[in-house]
Design a protein around this motif. Structure first.
Motif, PDB file in Angstrom:
ATOM      1  N   TYR A 294       0.842  -1.211   0.000  1.00  0.00           N
ATOM      2  CA  TYR A 294       0.000   0.000   0.000  1.00  0.00           C
ATOM      3  C   TYR A 294       0.872   1.254   0.000  1.00  0.00           C
ATOM      4  N   ARG A 295       0.513   2.187  -0.847  1.00  0.00           N
ATOM      5  CA  ARG A 295       1.218   3.480  -0.841  1.00  0.00           C
ATOM      6  C   ARG A 295       0.250   4.609  -1.091  1.00  0.00           C
ATOM      7  N   ARG A 296       0.572   5.753  -0.486  1.00  0.00           N
ATOM      8  CA  ARG A 296      -0.274   6.940  -0.704  1.00  0.00           C
ATOM      9  C   ARG A 296       0.100   7.591  -2.013  1.00  0.00           C
TER      10      ARG A 296
ATOM     11  N   HIS B  78       0.368  -5.424  -5.799  1.00  0.00           N
ATOM     12  CA  HIS B  78       1.014  -6.661  -5.341  1.00  0.00           C
ATOM     13  C   HIS B  78       2.489  -6.669  -5.722  1.00  0.00           C
ATOM     14  N   GLN B  79       3.280  -7.245  -4.849  1.00  0.00           N
ATOM     15  CA  GLN B  79       4.696  -7.453  -5.167  1.00  0.00           C
ATOM     16  C   GLN B  79       5.069  -8.898  -4.883  1.00  0.00           C
ATOM     17  N   ILE B  80       6.181  -9.308  -5.489  1.00  0.00           N
ATOM     18  CA  ILE B  80       6.795 -10.574  -5.094  1.00  0.00           C
ATOM     19  C   ILE B  80       8.248 -10.273  -4.771  1.00  0.00           C
ATOM     20  N   GLU B  81       8.629 -10.655  -3.570  1.00  0.00           N
ATOM     21  CA  GLU B  81       9.993 -10.450  -3.104  1.00  0.00           C
ATOM     22  C   GLU B  81      10.737 -11.764  -3.257  1.00  0.00           C
ATOM     23  N   GLY B  82      12.030 -11.686  -3.564  1.00  0.00           N
ATOM     24  CA  GLY B  82      12.841 -12.908  -3.602  1.00  0.00           C
ATOM     25  C   GLY B  82      14.064 -12.711  -2.734  1.00  0.00           C
TER      26      GLY B  82
ATOM     27  N   TYR C 245      20.026   2.280  -7.005  1.00  0.00           N
ATOM     28  CA  TYR C 245      20.265   2.401  -5.566  1.00  0.00           C
ATOM     29  C   TYR C 245      19.049   1.938  -4.776  1.00  0.00           C
ATOM     30  N   PHE C 246      19.256   1.040  -3.841  1.00  0.00           N
ATOM     31  CA  PHE C 246      18.279   0.713  -2.806  1.00  0.00           C
ATOM     32  C   PHE C 246      19.040   0.650  -1.496  1.00  0.00           C
ATOM     33  N   PRO C 247      18.437   1.117  -0.402  1.00  0.00           N
ATOM     34  CA  PRO C 247      19.174   1.138   0.870  1.00  0.00           C
ATOM     35  C   PRO C 247      19.538  -0.266   1.359  1.00  0.00           C
ATOM     36  N   PHE C 248      18.782  -1.282   0.947  1.00  0.00           N
ATOM     37  CA  PHE C 248      18.974  -2.628   1.492  1.00  0.00           C
ATOM     38  C   PHE C 248      19.803  -3.538   0.613  1.00  0.00           C
ATOM     39  N   THR C 249      20.322  -3.009  -0.505  1.00  0.00           N
ATOM     40  CA  THR C 249      21.205  -3.821  -1.356  1.00  0.00           C
ATOM     41  C   THR C 249      22.451  -3.037  -1.729  1.00  0.00           C
ATOM     42  N   GLU C 250      23.533  -3.764  -1.944  1.00  0.00           N
ATOM     43  CA  GLU C 250      24.787  -3.150  -2.412  1.00  0.00           C
ATOM     44  C   GLU C 250      25.652  -4.218  -3.058  1.00  0.00           C
TER      45      GLU C 250
ATOM     46  N   MET D 286      12.030  -5.164 -12.449  1.00  0.00           N
ATOM     47  CA  MET D 286      12.254  -5.363 -11.008  1.00  0.00           C
ATOM     48  C   MET D 286      13.471  -4.608 -10.487  1.00  0.00           C
ATOM     49  N   GLY D 287      13.512  -4.487  -9.152  1.00  0.00           N
ATOM     50  CA  GLY D 287      14.703  -3.996  -8.482  1.00  0.00           C
ATOM     51  C   GLY D 287      15.406  -5.196  -7.865  1.00  0.00           C
ATOM     52  N   ALA D 288      16.730  -5.120  -7.738  1.00  0.00           N
ATOM     53  CA  ALA D 288      17.464  -6.277  -7.221  1.00  0.00           C
ATOM     54  C   ALA D 288      18.830  -5.848  -6.702  1.00  0.00           C
ATOM     55  N   GLY D 289      19.528  -6.786  -6.119  1.00  0.00           N
ATOM     56  CA  GLY D 289      20.886  -6.486  -5.664  1.00  0.00           C
ATOM     57  C   GLY D 289      21.380  -7.522  -4.682  1.00  0.00           C
ATOM     58  N   LEU D 290      22.592  -7.281  -4.152  1.00  0.00           N
ATOM     59  CA  LEU D 290      23.143  -8.162  -3.122  1.00  0.00           C
ATOM     60  C   LEU D 290      22.786  -7.586  -1.757  1.00  0.00           C
TER      61      LEU D 290
ATOM     62  N   PHE E 103      21.333 -12.571  -2.331  1.00  0.00           N
ATOM     63  CA  PHE E 103      20.764 -11.639  -3.320  1.00  0.00           C
ATOM     64  C   PHE E 103      19.267 -11.522  -3.093  1.00  0.00           C
ATOM     65  N   ALA E 104      18.743 -10.379  -3.496  1.00  0.00           N
ATOM     66  CA  ALA E 104      17.315 -10.118  -3.304  1.00  0.00           C
ATOM     67  C   ALA E 104      16.770  -9.432  -4.540  1.00  0.00           C
ATOM     68  N   PHE E 105      15.464  -9.589  -4.730  1.00  0.00           N
ATOM     69  CA  PHE E 105      14.797  -8.861  -5.818  1.00  0.00           C
ATOM     70  C   PHE E 105      13.354  -8.603  -5.427  1.00  0.00           C
ATOM     71  N   GLY E 106      12.763  -7.619  -6.058  1.00  0.00           N
ATOM     72  CA  GLY E 106      11.355  -7.313  -5.790  1.00  0.00           C
ATOM     73  C   GLY E 106      10.691  -6.828  -7.064  1.00  0.00           C
ATOM     74  N   MET E 107       9.510  -7.386  -7.365  1.00  0.00           N
ATOM     75  CA  MET E 107       8.820  -6.957  -8.593  1.00  0.00           C
ATOM     76  C   MET E 107       7.345  -6.680  -8.332  1.00  0.00           C
TER      77      MET E 107
HETATM   78  N1  DAH Z   1      11.333  -2.916  -2.231  1.00  0.00           N
HETATM   79  C1  DAH Z   1      11.602  -2.263  -3.475  1.00  0.00           C
HETATM   80  C2  DAH Z   1      10.414  -1.405  -3.874  1.00  0.00           C
HETATM   81  O1  DAH Z   1       9.376  -1.576  -3.371  1.00  0.00           O
HETATM   82  C3  DAH Z   1      11.849  -3.252  -4.571  1.00  0.00           C
HETATM   83  C4  DAH Z   1      13.135  -3.990  -4.363  1.00  0.00           C
HETATM   84  C5  DAH Z   1      14.317  -3.485  -4.864  1.00  0.00           C
HETATM   85  C6  DAH Z   1      13.173  -5.174  -3.686  1.00  0.00           C
HETATM   86  C7  DAH Z   1      15.520  -4.169  -4.703  1.00  0.00           C
HETATM   87  C8  DAH Z   1      14.381  -5.878  -3.497  1.00  0.00           C
HETATM   88  C9  DAH Z   1      15.544  -5.344  -4.027  1.00  0.00           C
HETATM   89  O2  DAH Z   1      14.439  -7.026  -2.846  1.00  0.00           O
HETATM   90  O3  DAH Z   1      16.711  -6.040  -3.858  1.00  0.00           O
HETATM   91  O4  DAH Z   1      10.526  -0.565  -4.709  1.00  0.00           O
END
Ligand code: DAH
Length: 344
Positions: free
Chosen positions: A196-198, A210-214, A250-255, A284-288, A307-311
């Motif tokens: 949910y986002r405003r 909806h998202q799917i996180e990996g 750039y995402f704060p939780f991946t590098e 998607m966004g992704a990273g280590l 590694f992580a990703f989100g779509m």
């Molecule tokens: N959480 C991010 C978003 O909502 C998407 C995302 C980016 C998820 C990078 C991840 C990631 O797991 O590694 O925009």
């Protein structure tokens, strides 16, 4: 009209009741109906005679005739129901002129069809499916993901806060934290869910989506593992001829962080209107996984990598089926929804 006629009418009604009492079949019922209410019946005669009466007589007799006629109709209806439903005539009587009853078959929502297709691809690669709550604390949604208090994504503008420290999750990334707290490495998880986002509600934004996180955590994980996994996913989901591209981000939780693009299926990467003439579509966004994130859940960043990703599932559904407005998914227009019926 006179008393004699009135007598006739009453006798007529009691004869009718007597005949009706003897009825045992639908055929007999129809015969009695024709005999007492048909055009050539006494009732029919009386009704015809009404026309030649004075207005005053017409009113009195009209009322009387109507009353008896509707009592007869009521009795016929009761007898009919008795024959059909209690005596069981209905099983030997099929009215072939009745229109058929159409069975209404529902269909899965396109977003859920695509969600399940994505999940089953990852399941086949050994990922397990986890879930998390839609109401999250600041810790899971932000802090544990290395999103500092002054980061713009924490802004009231973007999040639905329920009370201080509690909000509707803005992404499925808190699922990463919960998975790490619950499981012991090595593991591979996918976490589907509503977010949910405003945001404005327009062609490409919806306050609920909806998202799917990996997330994959193991002693040695590299960008190569991420790229390989994503490439397998993209080719299985979109088709073998599609290309994958990683762009630094750039995402704060991946590098390092990346945004993943797939080559446009309309122009095969040449550039057209649907890909904004770039030949690529972001999926998607992704990273280590950032060492700070491991530290938040008590993992030793020296011992594990991930590694992580989100779509976004709506976005991917739109790309796959050429849906041009995200609001279609929430309209509940059956003509739109039914198009996806055959896919599951
Ligand atoms: N959480 C991010 C978003 O909502 C998407 C995302 C980016 C998820 C990078 C991840 C990631 O797991 O590694 O925009």
């Amino acid at each position: 009209m006179d008393d004699k006629k009135m007598e006739m009418l009453e006798k007529y009604f009691s004869d009718f009741q007597e005949s009706l009492a003897k009825v045992e079949t639908l055929d007999e019922l129809n015969r009695v109906k024709g005999q007492y209410l048909g055009r050539k019946s006494l009732m029919g005669d009386f009704l015809t005679q009404l026309r030649s009466l004075s207005p005053e007589e017409k009113r009195i007799w009209g009322q009387k005739l109507n009353e008896i006629k509707s009592r007869m109709e009521e009795d016929l209806k009761k007898k009919y129901e008795w024959l059909m439903f209690e005596k069981g005539e209905s099983s030997s009587f099929i009215d072939v002129t009745l229109p058929g009853r159409k069975q209404w078959v529902g269909s899965f929502h396109p977003v859920l069809i695509v969600r399940d297709q994505i999940l089953s691809i990852f399941q086949s690669l050994g990922f397990r499916i986890e879930s998390g709550p839609e109401i999250e604390s600041d810790f899971y949604n932000f802090e544990a993901l290395n999103i500092p208090p002054d980061h713009p994504t924490r802004d009231d503008q973007d999040s639905f806060y329920l009370s201080p420290g509690w909000l509707l999750r803005t992404h499925t990334s808190p699922g990463q934290i919960r998975a790490m707290q619950k499981l012991t490495p090595p593991f591979k998880v996918v976490v589907p869910g509503r977010c949910y986002r405003r945001d404005a509600f327009d062609a490409t934004h919806s306050p609920m989506f909806h998202q799917i996180e990996g997330l994959v955590v193991a002693p040695s994980i590299s960008m190569g593992d991420l790229k390989g996994t994503v490439a397998i996913f993209v080719r299985r989901f979109f088709g073998l001829h599609r290309q994958v591209r990683f762009r630094p981000s750039y995402f704060p939780f991946t590098e390092p962080s990346a945004e993943v693009d797939v080559s446009c299926g309309v122009c095969q990467g040449k550039g057209c209107r649907s890909c904004g003439y770039s030949g690529w579509l972001e999926i998607m966004g992704a990273g280590l996984v950032h060492p700070q994130v491991f530290a938040k859940v008590g993992y030793d960043p020296e011992q594990v990598r991930g590694f992580a990703f989100g779509m976004g599932v709506e976005r991917i559904t739109m790309l796959k089926f050429g849906v041009t407005d995200i609001r279609w998914f929430l309209e509940n227009d059956v003509n739109f929804l039914e198009q996806f019926k055959a896919l599951r």
